[in-house]
Design a protein around this motif. Structure first.
Motif, PDB file in Angstrom:
ATOM      1  N   ARG A 127       4.870  68.713   6.649  1.00  0.00           N
ATOM      2  CA  ARG A 127       3.929  68.338   5.543  1.00  0.00           C
ATOM      3  C   ARG A 127       4.354  69.137   4.269  1.00  0.00           C
ATOM      4  NH1 ARG A 127      -0.123  73.668   7.269  1.00  0.00           N
ATOM      5  NH2 ARG A 127       1.421  75.236   7.094  1.00  0.00           N
ATOM      6  N   THR A 128       3.276  69.030   3.293  1.00  0.00           N
ATOM      7  CA  THR A 128       3.708  69.569   1.867  1.00  0.00           C
ATOM      8  C   THR A 128       3.404  71.029   1.926  1.00  0.00           C
ATOM      9  OG1 THR A 128       4.017  67.175   1.170  1.00  0.00           O
ATOM     10  CG2 THR A 128       3.652  69.119  -0.337  1.00  0.00           C
ATOM     11  N   CYS A 129       3.908  71.664   1.172  1.00  0.00           N
ATOM     12  CA  CYS A 129       3.465  72.905   0.677  1.00  0.00           C
ATOM     13  C   CYS A 129       4.000  73.124  -0.657  1.00  0.00           C
ATOM     14  CB  CYS A 129       3.911  74.198   1.778  1.00  0.00           C
ATOM     15  SG  CYS A 129       5.590  74.609   1.924  1.00  0.00           S
ATOM     16  N   TYR A 130       3.849  74.593  -1.282  1.00  0.00           N
ATOM     17  CA  TYR A 130       4.183  74.714  -2.610  1.00  0.00           C
ATOM     18  C   TYR A 130       5.024  75.996  -2.790  1.00  0.00           C
ATOM     19  CZ  TYR A 130       0.497  71.236  -3.064  1.00  0.00           C
ATOM     20  OH  TYR A 130      -0.184  70.269  -3.017  1.00  0.00           O
ATOM     21  N   GLY A 181      10.618  76.698   6.934  1.00  0.00           N
ATOM     22  CA  GLY A 181      10.397  77.314   8.213  1.00  0.00           C
ATOM     23  C   GLY A 181       8.941  77.860   8.370  1.00  0.00           C
ATOM     24  N   LEU A 182       8.977  78.963   8.987  1.00  0.00           N
ATOM     25  CA  LEU A 182       7.663  79.733   9.167  1.00  0.00           C
ATOM     26  C   LEU A 182       7.033  80.069   7.990  1.00  0.00           C
ATOM     27  CD1 LEU A 182       6.021  81.117  11.444  1.00  0.00           C
ATOM     28  CD2 LEU A 182       7.600  83.168  11.034  1.00  0.00           C
ATOM     29  N   LEU A 183       7.464  80.041   6.605  1.00  0.00           N
ATOM     30  CA  LEU A 183       6.816  80.337   5.652  1.00  0.00           C
ATOM     31  C   LEU A 183       6.005  79.072   5.161  1.00  0.00           C
ATOM     32  CD1 LEU A 183       9.750  82.253   3.934  1.00  0.00           C
ATOM     33  CD2 LEU A 183       7.557  83.232   5.022  1.00  0.00           C
ATOM     34  N   CYS A 184       6.386  78.177   5.508  1.00  0.00           N
ATOM     35  CA  CYS A 184       5.711  76.834   4.832  1.00  0.00           C
ATOM     36  C   CYS A 184       4.559  76.231   5.854  1.00  0.00           C
ATOM     37  CB  CYS A 184       6.763  75.712   4.327  1.00  0.00           C
ATOM     38  SG  CYS A 184       6.078  74.386   3.479  1.00  0.00           S
ATOM     39  N   PHE A 192       5.809  80.816  -0.480  1.00  0.00           N
ATOM     40  CA  PHE A 192       5.339  79.630  -0.078  1.00  0.00           C
ATOM     41  C   PHE A 192       3.792  79.613   0.210  1.00  0.00           C
ATOM     42  CE2 PHE A 192       9.729  79.604   0.975  1.00  0.00           C
ATOM     43  CZ  PHE A 192      10.035  78.452   0.678  1.00  0.00           C
ATOM     44  N   LEU A 193       2.954  78.376  -0.482  1.00  0.00           N
ATOM     45  CA  LEU A 193       1.658  78.385  -0.352  1.00  0.00           C
ATOM     46  C   LEU A 193       1.355  77.207   0.316  1.00  0.00           C
ATOM     47  CD1 LEU A 193      -1.274  78.640  -1.837  1.00  0.00           C
ATOM     48  CD2 LEU A 193      -0.659  76.984  -3.196  1.00  0.00           C
ATOM     49  N   SER A 194       0.391  77.359   1.450  1.00  0.00           N
ATOM     50  CA  SER A 194      -0.035  76.077   2.397  1.00  0.00           C
ATOM     51  C   SER A 194      -1.445  76.179   2.554  1.00  0.00           C
ATOM     52  CB  SER A 194       0.625  76.408   3.706  1.00  0.00           C
ATOM     53  OG  SER A 194       0.264  77.604   4.207  1.00  0.00           O
ATOM     54  N   VAL A 195      -2.002  75.310   2.713  1.00  0.00           N
ATOM     55  CA  VAL A 195      -3.471  74.742   2.796  1.00  0.00           C
ATOM     56  C   VAL A 195      -3.592  73.976   4.006  1.00  0.00           C
ATOM     57  CG1 VAL A 195      -5.515  73.946   2.011  1.00  0.00           C
ATOM     58  CG2 VAL A 195      -3.738  74.806   0.431  1.00  0.00           C
ATOM     59  N   ALA A 196      -4.403  74.484   5.019  1.00  0.00           N
ATOM     60  CA  ALA A 196      -4.490  73.617   6.184  1.00  0.00           C
ATOM     61  C   ALA A 196      -6.122  73.618   6.856  1.00  0.00           C
ATOM     62  CB  ALA A 196      -3.698  74.280   7.391  1.00  0.00           C
ATOM     63  N   ALA A 197      -6.517  72.840   7.566  1.00  0.00           N
ATOM     64  CA  ALA A 197      -7.918  72.764   8.008  1.00  0.00           C
ATOM     65  C   ALA A 197      -7.923  73.781   9.104  1.00  0.00           C
ATOM     66  CB  ALA A 197      -8.222  71.508   8.690  1.00  0.00           C
ATOM     67  N   HIS A 198      -9.074  74.518   9.299  1.00  0.00           N
ATOM     68  CA  HIS A 198      -9.361  75.482  10.337  1.00  0.00           C
ATOM     69  C   HIS A 198     -10.804  75.523  10.703  1.00  0.00           C
ATOM     70  CE1 HIS A 198      -5.519  77.607  10.280  1.00  0.00           C
ATOM     71  NE2 HIS A 198      -5.427  77.442   8.786  1.00  0.00           N
TER      72      HIS A 198
END
Length: 150
Positions: free
Chosen positions: A104-107, A147-150, A117-123
């Motif tokens: 996926r894409t993160c920032y 890795g784990l950060l994204c 690292f910034l990530s956005v995901a459905a929950h």
């Protein structure tokens, strides 16, 4: 596996209200002092307060992962809108650069002198659908794929 662990930890924090609040990080976190000091810096990032019109903030969370002590901060918003398109614009406006990870894409950008690292995901938490926006950071060189950060 690691991304699943992060999502489960974040969901547990949101659902249980065990995350970081305005009072500060939990006393028994996996952070060292430098990492603990990053949690409120990450939590103060303006992009965490940006949200879709009509989205309702349901919780804030933060701290450090126990197995991999990366400091993190985030929020959970109740919403059914197109959060991905919204944050694609909002993140870039706040100086975050798109970063394509394995799935996926993160920032990413430097926050508090470290790579974040910034990530956005459905929950879905306790039957409430929405999305989580999270920032995780490291003092170490980050993995090439986030890795784990994204």
């Amino acid at each position: 596996m690691r991304r699943t662990t992060v999502a489960l930890v974040a969901a547990a924090l949101v659902a249980g209200g065990l995350g970081w609040t305005v009072a500060g990080p939990p006393a028994a976190s996996g952070c060292d002092t430098a990492e603990e000091e990053l949690v409120p810096v990450l939590a103060a990032e303006p992009v965490l307060a940006a949200h879709l019109t009509g989205a309702v903030e349901r919780s804030r969370h933060g701290g450090c992962l126990a197995d991999d002590p990366f400091p993190y901060a985030g929020r959970f918003y109740e919403s059914g809108g197109d959060y991905a398109a919204f944050y694609a614009r909002a993140a870039v406006q706040e100086g975050w650069r798109p970063f394509t990870a394995a799935q996926r894409t993160c920032y990413t950008k430097i926050v508090g002198g470290v790579t974040a690292f910034l990530s956005v995901a459905a929950h879905e938490v306790d039957g409430v659908r929405g999305y989580g926006i999270d920032i995780a950071a490291t003092h170490e060189p980050p993995p090439e794929d986030g890795g784990l950060l994204c």
